[in-house]
Design a protein around this motif. Structure first.
Motif, short mmCIF file in Angstrom:
data_model
loop_
_atom_site.label_atom_id
_atom_site.label_comp_id
_atom_site.label_asym_id
_atom_site.label_seq_id
_atom_site.Cartn_x
_atom_site.Cartn_y
_atom_site.Cartn_z
N PHE A 105 93.91 30.96 36.82
CA PHE A 105 94.07 29.54 36.23
C PHE A 105 93.50 28.83 37.54
CE2 PHE A 105 96.49 25.71 37.04
CZ PHE A 105 95.82 25.00 35.86
N GLN A 106 94.01 29.46 38.60
CA GLN A 106 93.61 28.56 39.80
C GLN A 106 92.07 28.48 40.04
OE1 GLN A 106 95.27 30.18 43.52
NE2 GLN A 106 97.04 30.87 42.38
N LEU A 107 91.29 29.67 39.95
CA LEU A 107 89.83 29.73 39.71
C LEU A 107 89.07 28.67 38.64
CD1 LEU A 107 89.16 33.46 40.40
CD2 LEU A 107 88.91 31.43 41.93
N GLN A 108 89.88 28.83 37.65
CA GLN A 108 89.61 27.94 36.40
C GLN A 108 89.40 26.54 36.76
OE1 GLN A 108 90.57 28.76 32.26
NE2 GLN A 108 91.18 26.81 32.34
N PHE A 109 90.55 26.15 37.48
CA PHE A 109 90.51 24.60 37.88
C PHE A 109 89.72 24.35 39.13
CE2 PHE A 109 92.51 21.81 41.11
CZ PHE A 109 92.67 20.50 40.38
N LEU A 110 89.18 25.23 39.77
CA LEU A 110 88.36 24.99 40.84
C LEU A 110 86.91 25.23 40.73
CD1 LEU A 110 90.46 26.61 43.93
CD2 LEU A 110 90.09 24.07 43.54
N ALA A 111 86.59 25.80 39.50
CA ALA A 111 85.17 26.20 39.17
C ALA A 111 84.31 25.19 39.38
CB ALA A 111 85.16 26.88 37.57
N PRO A 112 84.61 23.82 39.08
CA PRO A 112 83.56 23.03 39.47
C PRO A 112 82.94 22.48 40.67
CG PRO A 112 85.05 22.00 37.91
CD PRO A 112 85.75 23.22 38.42
N VAL A 113 83.73 23.26 41.76
CA VAL A 113 83.43 23.01 43.16
C VAL A 113 83.05 24.24 44.02
CG1 VAL A 113 84.64 20.73 43.52
CG2 VAL A 113 85.92 22.83 43.84
N ILE A 114 83.65 25.30 43.39
CA ILE A 114 83.15 26.65 44.04
C ILE A 114 81.78 26.93 43.89
CG2 ILE A 114 83.77 29.15 44.06
CD1 ILE A 114 86.45 28.99 42.73
N GLY A 115 81.32 27.26 45.24
CA GLY A 115 79.97 27.35 45.41
C GLY A 115 79.14 26.39 45.64
N ARG A 116 79.72 25.19 45.71
CA ARG A 116 78.79 24.06 46.04
C ARG A 116 78.63 23.97 47.68
NH1 ARG A 116 81.36 18.44 43.67
NH2 ARG A 116 80.12 17.77 45.52
N ALA A 117 77.37 23.64 47.91
CA ALA A 117 77.05 23.68 49.34
C ALA A 117 77.66 22.83 50.36
CB ALA A 117 75.56 23.60 49.50
N ASP A 118 77.98 21.55 49.35
CA ASP A 118 78.63 20.68 50.30
C ASP A 118 80.09 20.73 50.42
OD1 ASP A 118 78.76 19.95 47.52
OD2 ASP A 118 78.77 17.78 47.81
N VAL A 119 80.81 21.53 49.91
CA VAL A 119 82.22 21.50 49.79
C VAL A 119 82.82 22.73 50.38
CG1 VAL A 119 84.06 21.64 48.04
CG2 VAL A 119 82.17 20.32 47.32
N GLU A 120 83.82 22.53 51.07
CA GLU A 120 84.65 23.71 51.67
C GLU A 120 86.18 23.72 50.92
OE1 GLU A 120 86.73 25.58 55.53
OE2 GLU A 120 85.52 23.65 55.93
N VAL A 121 86.13 24.80 50.28
CA VAL A 121 87.74 24.97 49.68
C VAL A 121 88.57 25.67 50.39
CG1 VAL A 121 88.84 25.78 47.49
CG2 VAL A 121 86.52 24.88 47.31
N VAL A 122 89.51 25.11 50.64
CA VAL A 122 90.78 25.76 51.69
C VAL A 122 92.14 26.17 50.77
CG1 VAL A 122 92.33 25.67 53.62
CG2 VAL A 122 90.07 24.53 53.78
N LEU A 123 92.29 27.27 50.47
CA LEU A 123 93.34 27.48 49.63
C LEU A 123 94.82 28.22 50.38
CD1 LEU A 123 91.31 29.35 46.69
CD2 LEU A 123 93.00 27.48 46.37
N ARG A 124 95.76 27.62 50.28
CA ARG A 124 96.98 28.41 50.83
C ARG A 124 98.09 28.41 49.70
NH1 ARG A 124 95.81 23.70 54.41
NH2 ARG A 124 95.14 24.54 56.37
N SER A 125 98.75 29.48 49.65
CA SER A 125 99.79 29.68 48.92
C SER A 125 101.27 29.66 49.51
CB SER A 125 99.57 31.17 48.26
OG SER A 125 99.73 32.09 49.09
#
Length: 289
Positions: A105-125
């Motif tokens: 589910f987390q990956l599904q939510f973040l799919a639109p921005v994952i892999g974008r060259a202009d975006v850094e996704v920082v994940l914490r649990s």
């Protein structure tokens, strides 16, 4: 004019509860700190503290001033954090996720921005309490959870309903085979892999079992969706799960859906904080839901 430096000193004293401790932390003399507090009280026209023993206690006016001070400095921190990113080549999206939440589910939510060259996704649990503290301190932009945080009219949280996923009995092909038993018999006769009792999903399952008059054979319990996923893959029993949690295994034929639990679902939520300057990446993600 309100002196924000005096207001910041006032907040430090209010949080410490003593003039001595606040002065030490601020690296000021007690007399200098006391003088500046008196100047703030004079500008506001109200006493902000009353002395009790060796400590200082906020007056009614002091409580009001502290609430406004927190809002003022939170907005300042928000502005600073936002504008520091302006003009940078990459934008950061800081996401907190409940440690037990489905990774799919987390990956599904973040799919639109994952892999974008202009975006850094920082994940914490972490736990919901830990993540909400991060959200409140502006170190997180959003918290993904299946547990709604407590709140009232004064709560700073904004709760966004992202999805309502069905829940099913999931098992290996070897266990399910060509089984045509109705749901009640599957629940009564097969060992079950269940979420732990402190989850909202387990409460719904227990209520359903009680209505059907079934005392289940519990093979295992876990509060982590990833562990439930591993247990059902090892054929410990039939797992009660949203199919999205084991979407890849179902697609590969490693697991199958034995029956749908009608009337039971898992809610997936995004929690944000009321902010004057929101993360534009987050606005895009939530707007797509």
């Amino acid at each position: 004019m309100l002196n924000l430096h005096h207001l910041r000193l006032f907040r430090a004293v209010a949080l410490d509860g003593t003039l001595t401790g606040a002065a030490r932390r601020l690296n000021l003399s007690q007399s200098a700190l006391s003088t500046q507090l008196r100047a703030l009280e004079a500008s506001l026209g109200h006493d902000l503290f009353e002395r009790r023993g060796r400590g200082l206690v906020l007056t009614e006016a002091g409580h009001i001033a502290l609430d406004h001070a927190e809002a003022i400095f939170r907005t300042a921190d928000d502005l600073t954090a936002t504008l520091r990113q302006t003009g940078q080549g990459r934008q950061a999206l800081r996401v907190g996720a409940l440690a037990t939440l489905s990774r799919n589910f987390q990956l599904q939510f973040l799919a639109p921005v994952i892999g974008r060259a202009d975006v850094e996704v920082v994940l914490r649990s972490g736990s919901l309490a830990e993540l909400l503290r991060g959200l409140d301190a502006l170190t997180l932009d959003v918290v993904l959870t299946n547990l709604a945080p407590p709140g009232d009219a004064a709560s700073p949280w904004l709760i966004h309903h992202l999805a309502e996923q069905p829940v099913s009995l999931i098992g290996t092909p070897a266990r399910i085979g060509a089984d045509t038993r109705p749901l009640a018999r599957l629940l009564a006769e097969e060992p079950l892999i269940l979420p732990t009792g402190d989850t909202a999903l387990r409460a719904s399952i227990d209520a359903m079992l009680a209505r059907l008059g079934i005392t289940p054979l519990v093979a295992a319990e876990a509060d982590d969706m990833a562990m439930l996923r591993l247990l059902v893959r090892e054929d410990a029993g039939l797992a009660v799960l949203p199919p999205i949690v084991v979407r890849d295994e179902i697609g590969a034929g490693l697991l199958r859906e034995a029956a749908r639990l009608d009337g039971i679902s898992e809610s997936f939520l995004a929690v944000t904080r009321r902010r004057r300057f929101g993360n534009p990446l987050l606005a895009d993600l939530l707007g797509a839901k």
